[in-house]
Design a protein around this motif. Structure first.
Motif, PDB file in Angstrom:
ATOM      1  N   GLN A  12       7.099  14.166  -6.215  1.00 28.19           N
ATOM      2  CA  GLN A  12       7.716  14.497  -4.937  1.00 28.19           C
ATOM      3  C   GLN A  12       9.241  14.515  -5.042  1.00 28.19           C
ATOM      4  OE1 GLN A  12       6.738  11.918  -1.656  1.00 28.19           O
ATOM      5  NE2 GLN A  12       6.873  13.649  -0.257  1.00 28.19           N
ATOM      6  N   HIS A  18      12.774  15.054  -2.716  1.00 28.30           N
ATOM      7  CA  HIS A  18      13.402  15.136  -1.399  1.00 28.30           C
ATOM      8  C   HIS A  18      14.748  15.806  -1.610  1.00 28.30           C
ATOM      9  CE1 HIS A  18      10.250  12.686   0.230  1.00 28.30           C
ATOM     10  NE2 HIS A  18      10.463  11.803  -0.730  1.00 28.30           N
ATOM     11  N   LEU A  28      17.259  11.994   6.410  1.00 25.84           N
ATOM     12  CA  LEU A  28      16.156  12.165   5.461  1.00 25.84           C
ATOM     13  C   LEU A  28      16.035  10.946   4.552  1.00 25.84           C
ATOM     14  CD1 LEU A  28      13.925  13.845   4.096  1.00 25.84           C
ATOM     15  CD2 LEU A  28      15.734  14.937   2.722  1.00 25.84           C
ATOM     16  N   MET A  29      17.171  10.460   4.058  1.00 27.54           N
ATOM     17  CA  MET A  29      17.159   9.296   3.180  1.00 27.54           C
ATOM     18  C   MET A  29      16.600   8.074   3.905  1.00 27.54           C
ATOM     19  SD  MET A  29      20.817  10.183   1.375  1.00 27.54           S
ATOM     20  CE  MET A  29      21.125   8.626   0.588  1.00 27.54           C
ATOM     21  N   LYS A  35      14.559   8.107   6.570  1.00 31.32           N
ATOM     22  CA  LYS A  35      13.140   8.367   6.879  1.00 31.32           C
ATOM     23  C   LYS A  35      12.249   8.119   5.657  1.00 31.32           C
ATOM     24  CE  LYS A  35      10.052  12.020   8.477  1.00 31.32           C
ATOM     25  NZ  LYS A  35       9.951  13.449   8.818  1.00 31.32           N
ATOM     26  N   LYS A  36      12.717   8.535   4.495  1.00 34.44           N
ATOM     27  CA  LYS A  36      11.927   8.405   3.256  1.00 34.44           C
ATOM     28  C   LYS A  36      12.216   7.104   2.507  1.00 34.44           C
ATOM     29  CE  LYS A  36       9.958  12.361   3.791  1.00 34.44           C
ATOM     30  NZ  LYS A  36       8.532  12.448   4.095  1.00 34.44           N
ATOM     31  N   ASP A  37      13.154   6.302   3.015  1.00 33.24           N
ATOM     32  CA  ASP A  37      13.557   5.042   2.391  1.00 33.24           C
ATOM     33  C   ASP A  37      13.974   5.255   0.934  1.00 33.24           C
ATOM     34  OD1 ASP A  37      14.152   2.331   2.353  1.00 33.24           O
ATOM     35  OD2 ASP A  37      12.127   1.754   1.746  1.00 33.24           O
ATOM     36  N   ILE A  38      14.886   6.211   0.752  1.00 28.94           N
ATOM     37  CA  ILE A  38      15.405   6.540  -0.571  1.00 28.94           C
ATOM     38  C   ILE A  38      16.930   6.462  -0.535  1.00 28.94           C
ATOM     39  CG2 ILE A  38      13.440   7.946  -1.298  1.00 28.94           C
ATOM     40  CD1 ILE A  38      15.013  10.439  -0.409  1.00 28.94           C
ATOM     41  N   VAL A  44      19.334  12.117  -2.402  1.00 27.31           N
ATOM     42  CA  VAL A  44      18.606  13.374  -2.240  1.00 27.31           C
ATOM     43  C   VAL A  44      19.202  14.384  -3.213  1.00 27.31           C
ATOM     44  CG1 VAL A  44      17.851  13.095   0.145  1.00 27.31           C
ATOM     45  CG2 VAL A  44      20.094  14.076  -0.301  1.00 27.31           C
TER      46      VAL A  44
END
Length: 147
Positions: free
Chosen positions: A14, A16, A30-31, A33-36, A39
């Motif tokens: 995956q 992002h 986005l970061m 929301k995805k806990d990352i 990107v």
């Protein structure tokens, strides 16, 4: 030895990503929301950069900019190193340590196929060590036949 390809098989492929035209705020959403913590930045099919929490701290916060008015294309890191699926975890640990990177895009035959992080590399190294310990313990206790 564990390879980048094996890491991706375990964690998944995956990706992002955002485009250079996205706002920094959109990338941060986005970061979160995805806990990352990073990107990739893609233009069409081409990998053009990466945007990390470090970029945010240094290029937005410290320079007094706003995330809603700043574009990823202006704030991303562009000098990317990529790795291939055949490289070993030792290879990527050396690259990450030497360059102070925590994220490496994975490219195979010119195509982006995933991303590996320092956490992925550490987990793979620990898994390797545990497997070696189990093997040696079995050998010492006589449970494994060396032939």
């Amino acid at each position: 030895m564990t390879t980048v390809g094996q890491i991706l098989t375990d964690k998944g492929h995956q990706i992002h990503a955002v485009t250079p035209d996205h706002s920094v705020f959109e990338a941060l959403e986005l970061m979160a929301k995805k806990d990352i913590s990073a990107v990739l930045v893609i233009e069409g099919e081409r990998l053009v950069g990466i945007f990390t929490e470090r970029d945010y701290a240094r290029k937005i916060i410290l320079q007094g900019r706003t995330s809603r008015d700043s574009r990823i294309g202006e704030m991303m890191s562009q000098n990317l190193l990529t790795v291939s699926p055949s490289q070993t975890v030792e290879d990527i640990m050396a690259i990450m340590t030497e360059n102070r990177f925590r994220h490496l895009p994975v490219v195979s035959q010119g195509k982006l196929i995933g991303i590996v992080t320092i956490g992925d590399a550490v987990k793979a190294m620990l898994d390797q060590q545990q497997q070696t310990i189990r093997h040696l313990s079995g050998y010492i206790s006589g449970e494994l036949n060396p032939n």
